[in-house]
Write an enzyme that holds these catalytic residues in place. Sequence first.
Site, PDB file in Angstrom:
ATOM      1  N   ASP A 169      53.523 -27.178  -4.453  1.00 54.73           N
ATOM      2  CA  ASP A 169      53.936 -25.967  -5.163  1.00 54.73           C
ATOM      3  C   ASP A 169      55.346 -25.511  -4.795  1.00 54.73           C
ATOM      4  OD1 ASP A 169      53.174 -25.122  -2.664  1.00 54.73           O
ATOM      5  OD2 ASP A 169      51.800 -23.554  -3.337  1.00 54.73           O
ATOM      6  N   ARG A 170      55.897 -26.044  -3.698  1.00 55.02           N
ATOM      7  CA  ARG A 170      57.272 -25.660  -3.346  1.00 55.02           C
ATOM      8  C   ARG A 170      58.259 -26.727  -3.793  1.00 55.02           C
ATOM      9  NH1 ARG A 170      57.531 -22.785   2.570  1.00 55.02           N
ATOM     10  NH2 ARG A 170      55.961 -21.213   2.095  1.00 55.02           N
ATOM     11  N   GLU A 222      61.794 -16.663  -2.247  1.00 59.02           N
ATOM     12  CA  GLU A 222      62.848 -17.314  -1.459  1.00 59.02           C
ATOM     13  C   GLU A 222      62.338 -18.538  -0.712  1.00 59.02           C
ATOM     14  OE1 GLU A 222      62.421 -17.301   2.061  1.00 59.02           O
ATOM     15  OE2 GLU A 222      60.546 -16.233   1.633  1.00 59.02           O
ATOM     16  N   SER A 223      61.025 -18.604  -0.498  1.00 51.81           N
ATOM     17  CA  SER A 223      60.444 -19.682   0.299  1.00 51.81           C
ATOM     18  C   SER A 223      60.253 -20.957  -0.520  1.00 51.81           C
ATOM     19  CB  SER A 223      59.113 -19.213   0.880  1.00 51.81           C
ATOM     20  OG  SER A 223      58.279 -18.721  -0.159  1.00 51.81           O
ATOM     21  N   THR A 266      48.480 -14.682   3.514  1.00 54.91           N
ATOM     22  CA  THR A 266      49.282 -14.675   2.288  1.00 54.91           C
ATOM     23  C   THR A 266      48.732 -15.659   1.262  1.00 54.91           C
ATOM     24  OG1 THR A 266      51.162 -14.351   3.776  1.00 54.91           O
ATOM     25  CG2 THR A 266      51.670 -14.745   1.479  1.00 54.91           C
ATOM     26  N   SER A 286      49.195 -25.889   2.683  1.00 61.24           N
ATOM     27  CA  SER A 286      50.493 -25.892   2.018  1.00 61.24           C
ATOM     28  C   SER A 286      51.537 -26.745   2.733  1.00 61.24           C
ATOM     29  CB  SER A 286      50.961 -24.452   1.844  1.00 61.24           C
ATOM     30  OG  SER A 286      52.140 -24.409   1.092  1.00 61.24           O
ATOM     31  N   HIS A 287      52.575 -26.100   3.241  1.00 64.79           N
ATOM     32  CA  HIS A 287      53.713 -26.790   3.859  1.00 64.79           C
ATOM     33  C   HIS A 287      53.534 -26.932   5.371  1.00 64.79           C
ATOM     34  CE1 HIS A 287      53.961 -22.514   3.777  1.00 64.79           C
ATOM     35  NE2 HIS A 287      54.608 -22.583   4.929  1.00 64.79           N
ATOM     36  N   ASP A 311      51.315 -29.451  -0.734  1.00 58.94           N
ATOM     37  CA  ASP A 311      50.404 -29.334  -1.883  1.00 58.94           C
ATOM     38  C   ASP A 311      51.140 -29.235  -3.219  1.00 58.94           C
ATOM     39  OD1 ASP A 311      51.361 -26.826  -1.126  1.00 58.94           O
ATOM     40  OD2 ASP A 311      49.663 -25.788  -2.018  1.00 58.94           O
ATOM     41  N   ASP A 322      56.515 -29.760  -1.316  1.00 57.69           N
ATOM     42  CA  ASP A 322      55.806 -29.573  -0.045  1.00 57.69           C
ATOM     43  C   ASP A 322      54.424 -30.243  -0.075  1.00 57.69           C
ATOM     44  OD1 ASP A 322      54.421 -27.801  -1.694  1.00 57.69           O
ATOM     45  OD2 ASP A 322      54.040 -26.396  -0.067  1.00 57.69           O
ATOM     46  N   THR A 370      55.316 -10.347  -1.003  1.00 58.09           N
ATOM     47  CA  THR A 370      55.280 -11.795  -0.805  1.00 58.09           C
ATOM     48  C   THR A 370      53.883 -12.342  -1.059  1.00 58.09           C
ATOM     49  OG1 THR A 370      57.106 -11.792   0.743  1.00 58.09           O
ATOM     50  CG2 THR A 370      55.506 -13.561   0.996  1.00 58.09           C
ATOM     51  N   LYS A 400      52.871 -21.458  -8.049  1.00 61.40           N
ATOM     52  CA  LYS A 400      54.216 -22.016  -8.135  1.00 61.40           C
ATOM     53  C   LYS A 400      54.088 -23.515  -8.348  1.00 61.40           C
ATOM     54  CE  LYS A 400      54.501 -21.479  -3.177  1.00 61.40           C
ATOM     55  NZ  LYS A 400      54.421 -20.319  -2.332  1.00 61.40           N
TER      56      LYS A 400
END
Length: 539
Positions: free
Chosen positions: A280-281, A363-364, A17, A112-113, A278, A276, A343, A375
Site C-alpha cells: 500500500d505504500r 506523508e508516510s 493506527t 505493513s512495512h 503489503d 512496502d 493519521t 492506499k
Amino acid sequence: MIKTVETTPYQDQKMGTAGIRKKVKTIIQQNYLENFVQSLFDSIGGVQGKTFVLSGDGRYYNDIAIQKIIKMSAANGMKKLIIGQNGMLSTPASSRILLKNKADGGITLTASHNPGGENGDFGIKYATSNGGQCSAQISEKIYEKTKTITSFKTLDTPDIDLSKLGIQYLDHMEIEVIDPIKDYLLMMEEIFDFDAIKKLFQSGFTFVFDAMNAVTGPYGIKIFEEVLGAPKGSVHQAKPLPDFGGLHPDPNLVYAKHLVDLMYSDHAPDFAGANDGDGDRNMILGKKFFVSPSDSLAILTDNYRYIPAYKDGIYGVAKSAATSTAVCRVAEKLNIACYEVPTGWKNFCNLMDTNRITFCGEESFGTSSSHIREKDGIWAILFWLNIIAATGKSVEQITRDFWAKYGRTYYLRFDYDGIDSNVADALMHDLEENLPSFEGKIFEGCKVSRAHPFVYHDVVDGSSTKNGLLVYFEDGARICYRLSGTGTNGATLRVYIEAYDKHNFDLNPKDVLKKYLKIAALIAQIEQRTGKTEPDLTT
Ligand code: G1P
Ligand code: ZN
C-alpha cells in the site's frame, strides 16, 4: 467436529493506527491469535452467514495464522471466505476484492512495512464492508472483548490447500481461492491509459519496480512486464519471502537505500518505484531525483486530467494533518475542498464514501484514490507513468514545473524511536499544556503564530479525534508532533516539519529545516526527557 476451546484473555490486544501489530513472539503465544479473532467475530455480532476476504502479505506466520482463521471462521458459521492463492493478497487488492464481491468484511494478515521473519512483526487488519479498516469505535469494542474472552470456536480438521484455485468446502463454509492479481489488474486498466504507458515502454523508457521481496512482486511482473511491456528484469526483488530477505520493507530513502543508490548512479533508469510489505505504500524516484510523498500527492492532484478515470473532474482531496500542505495549494487553485484528517487511512474512508474526496495521501509514502478504501502503491506508480507518457516529461521536470507553479514545500519527518512509553506520554502531555504559552514568542528568529492540538471532527459520523500537536510560524513553516500507533518497541515520537519557499527550489531540505528541528526539540524538551540529541530516523 466444532470444538469450543477454553482460553484466558491477554490484556494487550489494542489495535493501533492500522490494526493490531505485535512482535511475532507475542503473536505466537498460546491462543493469542485465536483470542483476538474470536473477540473480533463476537464484537461484530458473529459471522454467521457472512462472507469475508482473508489473506496476507506472506510474511512469517501468514501460513499458520490463515489456517487457524479458516477453521475458526467455519466453526463460527461463516458462509464464505475468499482467499488469494497461497493465502496472499496485497492490501489494495484485498480492498478491491472485498468491494467487488460486496463482502461483509476483510482480514489482512500484515504488519505493513515492519520487518518480517521470526524476529520481526506480525499484524491483523480488519476491514468492514466499505472496504476500509474499521473505525476506532469498532477497534475499541474488539479490545474490550479481548480483555474478558473465555473461549473460542474452531474445527479439528486438516489444513486447507490454498495453492489450488477454485471452490472447496470446509464443513458448511465455501472457500474460494482466487487469482490475487486478475481483478486488481482489471481495475488498473479501467483507471489508466495502458496504451499510452505501453508506448512509453516501447520508446525505450527505462524503469525499475522494487517489490522489496514482498507481496507486490508478482503483481509487478504481471502488470509492468507482461502487460505493459517493461523489459524483463525491470521488477527487482520480485519473489515474496517470509522475512523479506532481511529487508525492512518500507520504501523510503533509508530502508530502500539500495534503490536510491541505483537512482543516483550513472546507470540510473528513467524511473523507479518501490512498494512496502503489503503493497500500500510507494516511493517515486527519477534519475538522481526523489519525490517527497507530500509533493507526490499534490503533483498527482495537479495532473489529474491526464488520467482517463479522473479526466472529467475530481471531488476534493484530503491529507493527514502530519502531511505537508502542498496539496492544499493545488486544491485552492482547482477550487476543490481540501480536508485534513488524523493519521491512519481509515480516516479518509467516510470522505470517500460520501463523494467528498477523490484523492488522498499521507506523508508516510501513501497515496490513493476512491477506487478502493486503502492506499495503493502500484496505483501511484501507474499514475506517475501515465503522466510521463502523456506529457513526455521526466519525473524531475514534472516536479520542477509543479514547484514553479506553486512554490516548494520543504518537508521531512524526524523519528525518535524506542522511547519509554511513560516518558513519551508525559512529553506529549506537557507539551500540549505549554502550547498556548508559545504563541507570539520568537525562537531562532521565527515567530510562532498559533499552537494547538489537532482535533478532527468527522463530517459524516460526528466523532471527534485528537491526534497530534501543531505549531505554526509566521513565515509559513509548521511543526507537527505525534506518537506512532504502529510501533512494537516502546514509543516513537514523530516530529514532522515543513517550510514553504516560493522562489528557491534547490536547497537541501535538511538545511532548510534545521532551525525548526532545533526549535521542535527545544520546546518539547526532547533531549532533556529522552536523552536523545538527534532523531534516530529522518525520512
Ligand atoms: C504509520 C504512518 C501512517 C500510516 C500507518 C499505517 O502510522 O505514520 O501514516 O497510516 O503507519 O501504514 P504511525 O506509526 O505514525 O501511527
Ligand atoms: Zn503497508
